[in-house]
Structure formats: structure tokens, C-alpha cells
Design an enzyme around this catalytic site. Structure first.
Site, short mmCIF file in Angstrom:
data_model
loop_
_atom_site.label_atom_id
_atom_site.label_comp_id
_atom_site.label_asym_id
_atom_site.label_seq_id
_atom_site.Cartn_x
_atom_site.Cartn_y
_atom_site.Cartn_z
N LYS A 228 -35.10 14.39 -26.12
CA LYS A 228 -33.85 14.83 -26.75
C LYS A 228 -33.73 14.14 -28.11
O LYS A 228 -33.77 12.91 -28.20
CB LYS A 228 -32.69 14.45 -25.84
CG LYS A 228 -31.44 15.26 -26.04
CD LYS A 228 -30.45 14.93 -24.94
CE LYS A 228 -29.17 15.68 -25.08
NZ LYS A 228 -28.15 15.18 -24.16
C1 E4P Z 1 -25.41 17.24 -24.00
O1 E4P Z 1 -26.55 17.23 -23.59
C2 E4P Z 1 -24.48 16.12 -23.91
O2 E4P Z 1 -24.97 15.17 -22.99
C3 E4P Z 1 -23.13 16.50 -23.41
O3 E4P Z 1 -23.04 17.79 -22.92
C4 E4P Z 1 -21.96 15.96 -24.13
O4 E4P Z 1 -20.79 16.32 -23.48
P1 E4P Z 1 -19.37 15.62 -23.73
O5 E4P Z 1 -18.77 16.25 -24.95
O6 E4P Z 1 -18.58 15.94 -22.50
O7 E4P Z 1 -19.64 14.16 -23.92
#
Ligand code: E4P
Length: 218
Positions: free
Chosen positions: A87
Site C-alpha cells: 500500500k
Molecule cells: C483504506 O484502506 C483505509 O484504511 C481506510 O478505509 C480509512 O478509513 P477511515 O476514513 O475510516 O479511517
């Protein structure tokens, strides 16, 4: 549409897996910290534990901000398990890293996507997934689902193979709307997956069926 769970909590990952609808996991440094997982060795071990539960892609995020660091970290992360997807944040260095990993056949998830231009750039650099943050856009009165739709249109226009992974999913309507516009993947908490199965008429209908069965068999 694939269902990924957005957590580093092993119990929740196990529960989602047992539900039978889990296609993968996304994590990020904040989710790791929330579970109290700190230090490189512990984090690497935790990724392995996640990979041992699920059949599917597990996104593991780099924390370097420079290209060399992202490459070094990504190459270490993919050694953990074949399920690991690196990522990478949407930055200038991140785009270069996406291109590097795509040349090596290493799968990537470009995170922190908030515009169609960013998604276009990530696809051109060969990202396997892009993660537009639906909930965080909604939080600032911007239509997150409209962004998913816009990215899908752009990818369709040019035949990009990058998959649109709708992230920051907060509730069941986000999931339904993502499915309506054709998002390839959604990632959200276990609570959202479980909320999808709930309907008051299902509960009252089942209660009546069981009561009638009991009357006839008493
Ligand atoms: C994406 O991969 C992130 O981990 C995530 O969806 C972030 O979500 P949040 O806005 O609830 O922190």
C-alpha cells in the site's frame, strides 16, 4: 463486488472470514496502532497472522516517504506472504514507487486518493488498486460516491485494469451505492458487513415462523 475488511483486529478478521464473504483485508498504520501493534518486527508478524486467516489480498502500508524507502519496505513486505499487496500513498514518490513495483510484477494499492486526477495518475503508473476514501470526502461535504463513479468512467474509457477499491466506508448505504455504481471492491469495518444482513421484517417474520412451528409441534 469484493468485500475487504478494514482492520488489523484478528478477531474481527476471523469473524468476517467465518461469515464466508471476505475477499481480503486492508490495514493502515492507524489501524495497527489501534490494536497496539508497534515496532517493525511485531508489525511484520501481525501481517503474517492476518495472511494466515484470509484467502485473499492483504494490503500492508509502507511508512517511508522517499522512493528508496518505499521500495525497500515494499520488497520486505511481499516476502511475508504471497497475499501481501504493497500500500503506497498518493505522493510524487509514491507514483514512482507504483511504477517500480508494477515493473517488478508486485501488486500495489494506492491509498489516500481524493480526486479523479490522482486516480488517473495511479492507474497510469500501474497500480493494482486505487483507494478513494469515500467517508472522509463525505465528512467534508463532498460526494465520495460521485468520485467512485467518475474514476470508474475514466478507467472504462481507457481500459485501465486498476481496480477501484472504495475505502473509508462508514455505513451500509455506502456499500449499496458503491455496488450500484460498480466499484470493484469495498473495504469497511465488520459492523458494516453485519449491518447489511439486518432487516426488522426479517426478524419479525422469522419470529412468527418459529412461533407457528412451535404451536403445530407442541
Ligand atoms: C483504506 O484502506 C483505509 O484504511 C481506510 O478505509 C480509512 O478509513 P477511515 O476514513 O475510516 O479511517
Amino acid at each position: 463486488m469484493k468485500f475487504f475488511i478494514d482492520t488489523a483486529n484478528l478477531k474481527e478478521i476471523q469473524e468476517a472470514y467465518e461469515l464466508g464473504v471476505l475477499d481480503g483485508v486492508t490495514t493502515n498504520p492507524s489501524l495497527m496502532a489501534k490494536e497496539g501493534i508497534t515496532g517493525k518486527d511485531n508489525i511484520m508478524r501481525h501481517y503474517k497472522a492476518i495472511c494466515d486467516i484470509v484467502d485473499g489480498d492483504v494490503s500492508a502500508e509502507v511508512v517511508s516517504v522517499d522512493l528508496a524507502g518505499m521500495i525497500r519496505e515494499g520488497e520486505e513486505l511481499v516476502e511475508i506472504d504471497d497475499k501481501i499487496v504493497v500500500k503506497i500513498p498518493m505522493t510524487k514518490e509514491g507514483v514512482k514507487a507504483l511504477k517500480y513495483f508494477s515493473g517488478k510484477g508486485i501488486r500495489t494499492n494506492c491509498t489516500l486518493i481524493f480526486s479523479a486526477g490522482q486516480a488517473l495518475l495511479a492507474a497510469k503508473a500501474g497500480a493494482t488498486y486505487v483507494s478513494p476514501f469515500v467517508g472522509r470526502l463525505d465528512d467534508i461535504s463532498t460526494d465520495g460516491i460521485a468520485l467512485i463513479e467518475q474514476i470508474l468512467t475514466i478507467y472504462r474509457n481507457y481500459g485501465f485494469e486498476t481496480q477501484v477499491l472504495a475505502a473509508s466506508i462508514r455505513h451500509t448505504m455506502h456499500v449499496i451505492q458503491c455496488a450500484e455504481v460498480g466499484a470493484d471492491v469495498m473495504t469497511g469495518p465488520l459492523s458494516v458487513m453485519e449491518a447489511l444482513l439486518k432487516h426488522p421484517l426479517t426478524d419479525s417474520g422469522l419470529e412468527k415462523f418459529l412461533a407457528d412451528y412451535a404451536k403445530g409441534n407442541s
